[in-house]
Design a protein around this motif. Sequence first.
Motif, PDB file in Angstrom:
ATOM      1  N   SER A 221      20.550  -4.844  64.703  1.00 33.47           N
ATOM      2  CA  SER A 221      20.540  -5.037  63.257  1.00 33.47           C
ATOM      3  C   SER A 221      20.907  -3.723  62.561  1.00 33.47           C
ATOM      4  N   THR A 222      21.286  -3.833  61.287  1.00 37.71           N
ATOM      5  CA  THR A 222      21.679  -2.638  60.522  1.00 37.71           C
ATOM      6  C   THR A 222      20.537  -1.639  60.438  1.00 37.71           C
ATOM      7  N   THR A 223      19.339  -2.120  60.145  1.00 34.31           N
ATOM      8  CA  THR A 223      18.180  -1.223  60.027  1.00 34.31           C
ATOM      9  C   THR A 223      17.874  -0.536  61.349  1.00 34.31           C
ATOM     10  N   THR A 224      17.933  -1.275  62.442  1.00 34.81           N
ATOM     11  CA  THR A 224      17.689  -0.691  63.766  1.00 34.81           C
ATOM     12  C   THR A 224      18.740   0.360  64.084  1.00 34.81           C
ATOM     13  N   ASN A 225      19.997   0.050  63.786  1.00 34.60           N
ATOM     14  CA  ASN A 225      21.089   0.991  64.028  1.00 34.60           C
ATOM     15  C   ASN A 225      20.873   2.280  63.247  1.00 34.60           C
ATOM     16  N   GLU A 226      20.465   2.166  62.000  1.00 33.67           N
ATOM     17  CA  GLU A 226      20.250   3.358  61.168  1.00 33.67           C
ATOM     18  C   GLU A 226      19.025   4.140  61.633  1.00 33.67           C
ATOM     19  N   THR A 227      18.009   3.438  62.121  1.00 30.94           N
ATOM     20  CA  THR A 227      16.833   4.124  62.679  1.00 30.94           C
ATOM     21  C   THR A 227      17.224   4.967  63.888  1.00 30.94           C
ATOM     22  N   ILE A 228      18.080   4.422  64.731  1.00 32.06           N
ATOM     23  CA  ILE A 228      18.535   5.159  65.919  1.00 32.06           C
ATOM     24  C   ILE A 228      19.379   6.363  65.504  1.00 32.06           C
ATOM     25  N   GLN A 229      20.217   6.202  64.468  1.00 27.93           N
ATOM     26  CA  GLN A 229      21.003   7.339  63.977  1.00 27.93           C
ATOM     27  C   GLN A 229      20.092   8.474  63.517  1.00 27.93           C
ATOM     28  N   LEU A 230      18.998   8.116  62.858  1.00 26.18           N
ATOM     29  CA  LEU A 230      18.044   9.129  62.400  1.00 26.18           C
ATOM     30  C   LEU A 230      17.428   9.861  63.591  1.00 26.18           C
ATOM     31  N   GLU A 231      17.073   9.107  64.638  1.00 29.37           N
ATOM     32  CA  GLU A 231      16.512   9.736  65.839  1.00 29.37           C
ATOM     33  C   GLU A 231      17.554  10.618  66.527  1.00 29.37           C
ATOM     34  N   LEU A 232      18.793  10.176  66.524  1.00 32.30           N
ATOM     35  CA  LEU A 232      19.856  10.970  67.140  1.00 32.30           C
ATOM     36  C   LEU A 232      20.063  12.270  66.375  1.00 32.30           C
ATOM     37  N   ALA A 233      19.955  12.225  65.062  1.00 31.58           N
ATOM     38  CA  ALA A 233      20.055  13.453  64.257  1.00 31.58           C
ATOM     39  C   ALA A 233      18.935  14.420  64.635  1.00 31.58           C
ATOM     40  N   ARG A 234      17.738  13.880  64.846  1.00 24.09           N
ATOM     41  CA  ARG A 234      16.616  14.736  65.280  1.00 24.09           C
ATOM     42  C   ARG A 234      16.910  15.356  66.649  1.00 24.09           C
ATOM     43  N   ASP A 235      17.523  14.580  67.523  1.00 24.02           N
ATOM     44  CA  ASP A 235      17.887  15.107  68.846  1.00 24.02           C
ATOM     45  C   ASP A 235      18.844  16.292  68.704  1.00 24.02           C
ATOM     46  N   PHE A 236      19.875  16.130  67.864  1.00 24.52           N
ATOM     47  CA  PHE A 236      20.862  17.192  67.676  1.00 24.52           C
ATOM     48  C   PHE A 236      20.216  18.448  67.074  1.00 24.52           C
ATOM     49  N   ILE A 237      19.282  18.246  66.143  1.00 21.88           N
ATOM     50  CA  ILE A 237      18.576  19.391  65.552  1.00 21.88           C
ATOM     51  C   ILE A 237      17.786  20.123  66.633  1.00 21.88           C
ATOM     52  N   ALA A 238      17.106  19.353  67.494  1.00 20.39           N
ATOM     53  CA  ALA A 238      16.332  19.963  68.583  1.00 20.39           C
ATOM     54  C   ALA A 238      17.234  20.742  69.536  1.00 20.39           C
ATOM     55  N   LEU A 239      18.475  20.269  69.720  1.00 20.23           N
ATOM     56  CA  LEU A 239      19.433  20.959  70.598  1.00 20.23           C
ATOM     57  C   LEU A 239      20.121  22.130  69.899  1.00 20.23           C
ATOM     58  N   GLY A 240      19.939  22.238  68.573  1.00 20.87           N
ATOM     59  CA  GLY A 240      20.607  23.301  67.821  1.00 20.87           C
ATOM     60  C   GLY A 240      22.036  22.968  67.436  1.00 20.87           C
ATOM     61  N   VAL A 241      22.429  21.701  67.597  1.00 20.92           N
ATOM     62  CA  VAL A 241      23.782  21.267  67.224  1.00 20.92           C
ATOM     63  C   VAL A 241      23.718  20.793  65.769  1.00 20.92           C
ATOM     64  N   HIS A 242      23.597  21.732  64.859  1.00 21.22           N
ATOM     65  CA  HIS A 242      23.296  21.411  63.467  1.00 21.22           C
ATOM     66  C   HIS A 242      24.464  20.756  62.744  1.00 21.22           C
ATOM     67  N   ASP A 243      25.698  21.096  63.111  1.00 21.10           N
ATOM     68  CA  ASP A 243      26.832  20.507  62.401  1.00 21.10           C
ATOM     69  C   ASP A 243      26.902  18.997  62.661  1.00 21.10           C
ATOM     70  N   ARG A 244      26.667  18.576  63.903  1.00 20.49           N
ATOM     71  CA  ARG A 244      26.695  17.142  64.217  1.00 20.49           C
ATOM     72  C   ARG A 244      25.526  16.424  63.545  1.00 20.49           C
ATOM     73  N   ALA A 245      24.367  17.071  63.526  1.00 19.12           N
ATOM     74  CA  ALA A 245      23.207  16.470  62.862  1.00 19.12           C
ATOM     75  C   ALA A 245      23.476  16.299  61.371  1.00 19.12           C
ATOM     76  N   GLN A 246      24.088  17.319  60.763  1.00 21.07           N
ATOM     77  CA  GLN A 246      24.363  17.249  59.328  1.00 21.07           C
ATOM     78  C   GLN A 246      25.356  16.131  58.998  1.00 21.07           C
ATOM     79  N   ARG A 247      26.401  16.008  59.817  1.00 15.58           N
ATOM     80  CA  ARG A 247      27.379  14.940  59.577  1.00 15.58           C
ATOM     81  C   ARG A 247      26.728  13.558  59.714  1.00 15.58           C
ATOM     82  N   LEU A 248      25.882  13.417  60.716  1.00 17.45           N
ATOM     83  CA  LEU A 248      25.217  12.140  60.954  1.00 17.45           C
ATOM     84  C   LEU A 248      24.302  11.780  59.783  1.00 17.45           C
ATOM     85  N   LEU A 249      23.561  12.760  59.279  1.00 19.22           N
ATOM     86  CA  LEU A 249      22.631  12.506  58.176  1.00 19.22           C
ATOM     87  C   LEU A 249      23.378  12.180  56.885  1.00 19.22           C
TER      88      LEU A 249
END
Length: 397
Positions: free
Chosen positions: A105-133
Amino acid sequence: MQDAVLLGVLLAAIAIGFGLGIRYAHRRPQRPARPPGLSREYFVGLNYLLNEQPDEAIKTFIHALDVNSDTVDTHIALGKLFRSRGEADKAVSIHQNLLARPALSTTTNETIQLELARDFIALGVHDRAQRLLRTLLEHTHHEGLRLEAKRLLIDLLEREKEWQDALEVVQPLMKQQSAMRRPASHWLCELAQQEIDQSSRALARKHLKKALQLDERCVRATLMLAELEMDNGHYAKAIERLDHIPQQDIAHIPTMLPALQRAYTRNDDLPGLETHLYKLLGEAPYTSVIVALGALVHQREGVDSAIERTGEWLGEAPSLGGLDYLVDLYLESERLAGKDTPDTRLLLLKHHTHALLTGRPRHRCRRCGFSSDSLAWQCPSCRRWGTIKPITGVEGE
């Protein structure tokens, strides 16, 4: 730490078992027996867990659990577990695998995107996290996800010192999120400092006044405005600015004291400085105020008067730093009296006060307890703005 990991995996295992039960209940197979392959993998995972092999257990659980509407929450939980263990790369793999599924579902997909942004932040890949957010904010209609994405983006922009971008994102949140006014005021101070470094003082002043509009208790903005007034030779205006600081935050009297002394000295008004210091002493008898007053009395009336007055003030507000200063006055008094060898008792006392003061932090975060010698407007530990203040009491101010 190992116990916490095992507990997390155990909870994930329970969730997976629950997910598998729901899945097969919905399928209603004609034969009563459950598919042996999946059942075996699940119990193999539990065996790994009981043998304290959480990594192998997690891998087995992932293989045992297909992605579908009943199990996606468990996959997200596993991703969070990996990230909390410092294995954000594995969390990225799980969340990216989820996003590849078209049936979500759209909401589930967006929830996963938010978690993926957190993953990128934890890895220090801030540019990818920023684009995703930013993409998520552009498309989502879910207010809860939008708010959380904005908070993450603001935190990310702050880490990257992109102050203007952070202000633009936080602006619509000001009315609902009043706690954001304080960090925003400090971001404006950061922008003002950049303008001062580039000799754009008029724009810096504009930023600082806006900072005070956002947070009238922003001591930093007042200090910077006072410095700008002194740079222009407006010492009386600088003193007027500094006089507001005790009302903004009385704990920062020691912070503003050097600027106050410079303003009065450049204005050639030592009597005015003494009067102002007596006023501050009545508001908060900090050690730095006592030492500053003692120095003025020393300069005007001599060391013995300074000893007498400093002793009186310390009687009302004793402190280790004040005692150290008083010992210095006594040693100077003996020297001026012509004594060749200082009193060994005074030297011993000076040795002890100096040893106790050496290396002792002068500032502490009122939120997390982080200590340092110098003042930082953002705590390096908890990253809160304006929480580090001078240490008070017998061992401090």
